[in-house]
Design an enzyme around this catalytic site. Structure first.
Site, mmCIF file in Angstrom:
data_model
loop_
_atom_site.group_PDB
_atom_site.id
_atom_site.type_symbol
_atom_site.label_atom_id
_atom_site.label_comp_id
_atom_site.label_asym_id
_atom_site.label_seq_id
_atom_site.Cartn_x
_atom_site.Cartn_y
_atom_site.Cartn_z
ATOM 1 N N SER A 1 0.830 -1.213 0.000
ATOM 2 C CA SER A 1 0.000 0.000 0.000
ATOM 3 C C SER A 1 0.854 1.249 0.000
ATOM 4 C CB SER A 1 -0.869 0.076 1.255
ATOM 5 O OG SER A 1 -1.363 -1.150 1.621
ATOM 6 N N GLU B 1 -3.886 0.460 -9.000
ATOM 7 C CA GLU B 1 -2.877 1.514 -9.047
ATOM 8 C C GLU B 1 -1.557 0.869 -9.458
ATOM 9 O OE1 GLU B 1 -1.802 5.286 -6.266
ATOM 10 O OE2 GLU B 1 -1.943 3.381 -5.236
ATOM 11 N N HIS C 1 -1.107 -2.179 -7.043
ATOM 12 C CA HIS C 1 -1.826 -1.945 -5.794
ATOM 13 C C HIS C 1 -3.327 -2.100 -6.006
ATOM 14 C CE1 HIS C 1 -2.979 1.156 -2.473
ATOM 15 N NE2 HIS C 1 -3.079 -0.072 -2.040
HETATM 16 P P1 NAI Z 1 -2.956 -10.343 5.548
HETATM 17 O O1 NAI Z 1 -2.268 -10.349 6.830
HETATM 18 O O2 NAI Z 1 -4.426 -10.608 5.502
HETATM 19 O O3 NAI Z 1 -2.276 -11.382 4.575
HETATM 20 C C1 NAI Z 1 -0.902 -11.535 4.417
HETATM 21 C C2 NAI Z 1 -0.642 -13.004 4.138
HETATM 22 O O4 NAI Z 1 0.695 -13.170 3.733
HETATM 23 C C3 NAI Z 1 -0.847 -13.891 5.371
HETATM 24 O O5 NAI Z 1 -1.758 -14.910 5.046
HETATM 25 C C4 NAI Z 1 0.539 -14.439 5.651
HETATM 26 O O6 NAI Z 1 0.515 -15.756 6.160
HETATM 27 C C5 NAI Z 1 1.165 -14.373 4.273
HETATM 28 N N1 NAI Z 1 2.620 -14.349 4.332
HETATM 29 C C6 NAI Z 1 3.391 -13.600 5.136
HETATM 30 N N2 NAI Z 1 4.678 -13.835 4.866
HETATM 31 C C7 NAI Z 1 4.720 -14.747 3.866
HETATM 32 C C8 NAI Z 1 5.771 -15.374 3.152
HETATM 33 N N3 NAI Z 1 7.024 -15.123 3.439
HETATM 34 N N4 NAI Z 1 5.441 -16.242 2.188
HETATM 35 C C9 NAI Z 1 4.157 -16.512 1.894
HETATM 36 N N5 NAI Z 1 3.125 -15.932 2.550
HETATM 37 C C10 NAI Z 1 3.413 -15.065 3.517
HETATM 38 O O7 NAI Z 1 -2.623 -8.942 4.870
HETATM 39 P P2 NAI Z 1 -3.398 -8.181 3.710
HETATM 40 O O8 NAI Z 1 -4.348 -7.239 4.315
HETATM 41 O O9 NAI Z 1 -3.857 -9.158 2.713
HETATM 42 O O10 NAI Z 1 -2.222 -7.310 3.091
HETATM 43 C C11 NAI Z 1 -1.262 -7.843 2.224
HETATM 44 C C12 NAI Z 1 -0.575 -6.721 1.493
HETATM 45 O O11 NAI Z 1 -1.543 -5.977 0.773
HETATM 46 C C13 NAI Z 1 0.124 -5.715 2.385
HETATM 47 O O12 NAI Z 1 1.280 -5.287 1.726
HETATM 48 C C14 NAI Z 1 -0.882 -4.597 2.507
HETATM 49 O O13 NAI Z 1 -0.303 -3.358 2.786
HETATM 50 C C15 NAI Z 1 -1.475 -4.613 1.120
HETATM 51 N N6 NAI Z 1 -2.802 -4.021 1.011
HETATM 52 C C16 NAI Z 1 -3.756 -4.248 1.962
HETATM 53 C C17 NAI Z 1 -5.008 -3.684 1.836
HETATM 54 C C18 NAI Z 1 -6.075 -3.963 2.833
HETATM 55 O O14 NAI Z 1 -7.087 -3.239 2.859
HETATM 56 N N7 NAI Z 1 -5.950 -4.977 3.641
HETATM 57 C C19 NAI Z 1 -5.343 -2.807 0.696
HETATM 58 C C20 NAI Z 1 -4.286 -2.712 -0.293
HETATM 59 C C21 NAI Z 1 -3.062 -3.275 -0.114
#
Ligand code: NAI
Ligand code: 3HC
Length: 701
Positions: free
Chosen positions: A411, A444, A432
């Protein structure tokens, strides 16, 4: 000048072909060409019937939107009326799209044949007008007022099969056989008399005469969605006129109602939004013929909230996609969440169960990097921590095949720093997605310092293929969308410190046209997410961000939003309706007193300006830094990423309506009152001094 409309003959059938790429819009010359074709066919005694068809991608996509609202040339004849009155029958042969004036001409024809993949519709309402070429009078006569009303008021595209069932089409044929089948059809009906003319078909109107309440019912149904808008209501009036007036008077009424709105604020803003969206796909620094990666297989790393939604976005549009997690349990959970999301759509009736299974079958859960190595693109969606991202990118660099794109859904983190974890920064960029990723249409695309042209061109084209609107921007903290939105978020919190309540601010924004107020949206998304981001930024850069003590306290009290039943609002179990909470009011009053912030009342206008002008000012800084190509890209992001009301054009278009000088005056005033956070952007000052609108400003080029 290439010929816009051609006439040819196949035995006894005259073929009128519209050839005005890319979408056969009814630009000046096309209606005249159709009429000339008709005359040729009429003058030729061998010709018994005619076929009207489009060359290239489709039939006719409607009036040329660039020319809408401009005066018609003298002697202009309405093609649909002339076609309908023709003595030799005319068959519309439809492929691709028959939209707006395109469908209206097809309704002027005596018969309609389409290929299975074709779509028809009257989407005028989506650009703030109504079907002004007889569509509101003919469609109700053909398929009944109720069905017509729904199609006209939603503007949706109706697939051929459904259009046949509704009675819009007479025959559906296989793709690739259109001209042949349409000619056969025309031969079959050539001598059939009387020629069916929709203007004479009144039987279906009886349904509305027996149920006159249907129009008010439709008004009630759209009241929330169409608030502040005119066009949907004008559409309803037109269909009412179809039922209550003779055909020619109904046409006259349609014309009057069309003229009333075609050059109104709403129509202008929606036309602007239409072209702004298409402009966003034009990348001035990337040549059109830049080679792109042919994406056949996608991969996602991280099966969390975003990773799951991203995988669904690919699967929804037919792409096979592999999704990788760090352990089996989390992977299973991620897959279960994807299934549950699809099941919700099935329950709501927006997806059928078989299609759900087909989509699920495209998503393959995996645990090893070697299993995604042959993907053409991999999107990383792991935790928002630079260390974790770097590790994942280094691993992807070691494993992904040559030529694969390696992109991040971060993000806000620095794309260049992430790219530096690989030996191939050219294929690294930001992609994004917005949450929920399978629903929100904005993508994005963040161009790193070393991202190569192929990477960006591929992402831009791919976005459309997965149903997204891709907007390219440069790399900076928060990129374009979240950075331009950040001051709005700060300001809404400061307003609360100064005496406004979340429910007042939310009401102002909902009245303005947002589907939900910003505090209610926070509760929906989870306040803990913003809190974590805030804390991370404050740690990295303690002086750059203003503290938001009340927002922090709300989260620290365990009020994360809907998921904990309490946030800025309180929620009843199983109900998403936000209820103002006296506990929150008391907390706000108490903390404001502790902070020593003088309390006062705010007008709605002041709230609106405080929130939106702060973002306009930031967007100007983004523009002057060259992070965005153009102001309209900010608008597209706000429309598709943040639910800004489309009929107001977008953040910068809206500000232009107020006027750049007034925006600058107000920002300057608040700069004096509140200090640095309102410091006017240099660009804003320059534009105000020269009287140049935001739309005309292109400092990023
Ligand atoms: P989340 O915590 O729901 O999911 C992240 C996932 O990545 C988890 O399931 C975790 O087990 C997995 N993970 C972590 N390290 C790993 C690795 N080394 N190898 C494989 N899997 C791994 O987080 P979320 O909300 O899905 O966010 C993910 C990304 O998206 C972040 O960079 C966040 O900033 C971005 N983002 C989030 C938004 C939101 O509203 N939640 C909106 C736009 C972007
Ligand atoms: N007028 C002018 N230009 C149009 C146009 C139109 N009706 N429809 C599409 N275009 C242009 C686009 O601006 C774009 O130009 P660009 O290449 O320079 O960017 C190009 O055609 C291709 O368009 P898309 O990128 O949108 O192509 P897609 O294949 O994705 O979509 C489409 C095709 C579904 C036809 C989509 O373009 C569309 O929805 N067009 C608008 C349809 C519409 O609103 N019709 C009603 C017009 S109003 C009317 O008919 C009034 C009458 O009732 C009196």
């Amino acid at each position: 000048m290439p010929e816009l409309v051609r006439f040819s003959k196949k035995g006894a059938i005259g073929v009128i072909t519209v050839d005005n790429p890319p979408v056969n819009a009814l630009s000046p010359g096309v209606p005249e060409g159709i009429l000339a074709g008709l005359e040729k066919g009429n003058a030729d005694p061998e010709v018994k019937a005619m076929v009207l068809i489009g060359a290239g991608r489709g039939f006719i996509a409607g009036a040329d939107i660039k020319h809408l609202g401009k005066p018609r040339p003298p002697g202009f004849k309405r093609t649909h009326d002339v076609i309908e009155a023709n003595e030799k029958p005319v068959v519309a042969a439809i492929h691709g799209f028959a939209l707006g004036g395109g469908l209206e001409n097809a309704l002027g024809c005596h018969y309609r044949v389409a290929v299975r993949s074709a779509k028809v519709g009257l989407p005028e309402v989506l650009i703030g007008v109504l079907p002004g070429g007889g569509g509101t009078q003919r469609l109700p006569r053909l398929i009944g007022p109720k069905a017509a009303l729904e199609i006209i008021v939603t503007g949706r595209h109706v697939p051929a099969e459904e259009a046949k069932q509704l009675g819009i089409l007479d025959e559906v044929v296989e793709d690739g056989e259109l001209l042949e089948r349409a000619i056969e059809f025309a031969e079959r009906i050539a001598d059939k008399r009387p020629i069916p003319r929709i203007r004479d078909m009144d039987e279906k109107l009886a349904e509305a005469k027996a149920d006159p309440g249907m129009f008010d019912e439709m008004r009630r149904k759209i009241a929330r969605r169409a608030r502040n808008q005119i066009a949907p209501y004008q559409c309803i009036k037109c269909v009412e006129a179809a039922v209550s007036l003779p055909f020619d008077q109904g046409i006259q009424r349609e014309r009057e109602l069309f003229e009333e709105i075609v050059n109104g604020e709403e129509a202008k803003a929606l036309r602007y939004a239409f072209f702004a969206e298409r402009e966003a796909a034009k990348l001035p620094d990337i040549p059109k013929d830049t080679p792109v990666v042919d994406v056949k297989l996608a991969a996602v790393v991280g099966a969390g909230t975003m990773g799951g939604g991203i995988a669904m976005s690919f699967a929804d549009f037919g792409y096979p996609v592999r999704i990788l997690e760090k352990d089996k349990e989390t992977l299973d959970k991620g897959m279960a969440r994807i299934r549950a999301n699809y099941e919700t759509s099935v329950k709501r009736g927006s997806l059928d169960a078989e299609e759900m299974e087909r989509r699920l079958a495209r998503i393959e859960p995996v645990l090893e990097y070697s299993q995604i190595a042959d993907a053409d693109i991999v999107i990383e969606a792991v935790f928002e921590e630079m260390g974790v991202k770097k590790e994942v990118f280094a691993t992807l660099d070691r494993t992904m095949k040559d030529g694969a794109l390696i992109v991040s859904n971060t993000s806000a983190l620095d794309i260049d720093e992430i790219a530096a974890a690989t030996k191939r920064p050219g294929v690294v960029a930001g992609a994004h997605f917005f949450s929920p990723a399978n629903v929100m249409k904005l993508l994005e695309i963040v161009k790193g310092a070393k991202s190569d042209k192929t990477t960006i061109a591929t992402l831009s084209q791919l976005s459309k293929k997965i149903g997204k609107v891709g907007v390219v921007c440069g790399n900076c903290d928060g990129f374009l969308a979240n950075r331009s939105r950040a001051p709005f978020n700060t300001e809404m919190n400061i307003l609360v410190e100064e005496g406004a309540l979340p429910e007042q601010i939310d009401k102002v924004m909902v009245d303005f046209g947002y589907p939900m107020g910003p505090f209610a949206v926070g509760d929906l998304a989870g306040l803990d997410i913003g809190y974590a981001g805030r804390k991370r930024r404050q740690k990295e850069n303690p002086n750059a961000y203003r503290a938001l003590p009340i927002a922090d306290r709300i989260v620290e009290m365990g009020r994360y939003g809907q998921k904990t039943g309490k946030g800025w609002y309180r929620y009843e179990p199983g109900d998403r309706t936000p209820h103002p909470d006296p506990e929150v009011t008391a907390l706000i009053r108490q903390m404001s007193a502790e902070l020593g912030v003088p309390q006062r009342e705010f007008t709605d206008e002041e709230i609106l300006r405080r929130l939106l002008f702060s973002s306009v000012n930031e967007a100007c800084k983004i523009l002057e830094e060259g992070i965005a190509y153009r102001a309209s890209d900010v608008d597209v992001m706000w429309l598709y990423g943040f639910g800004f009301p489309r009929y107001r054009g977008g953040l910068m278009y809206w500000a232009d309506q107020i006027g750049v000088k007034e925006v600058y005056r107000q920002v300057e005033e608040w700069h004096r009152e509140y200090g640095d956070r309102w410091k006017p952007a240099e660009l804003l000052r320059r534009l105000a001094e020269s009287g140049t609108s935001f739309r005309e400003a292109q400092p990023g080029r």
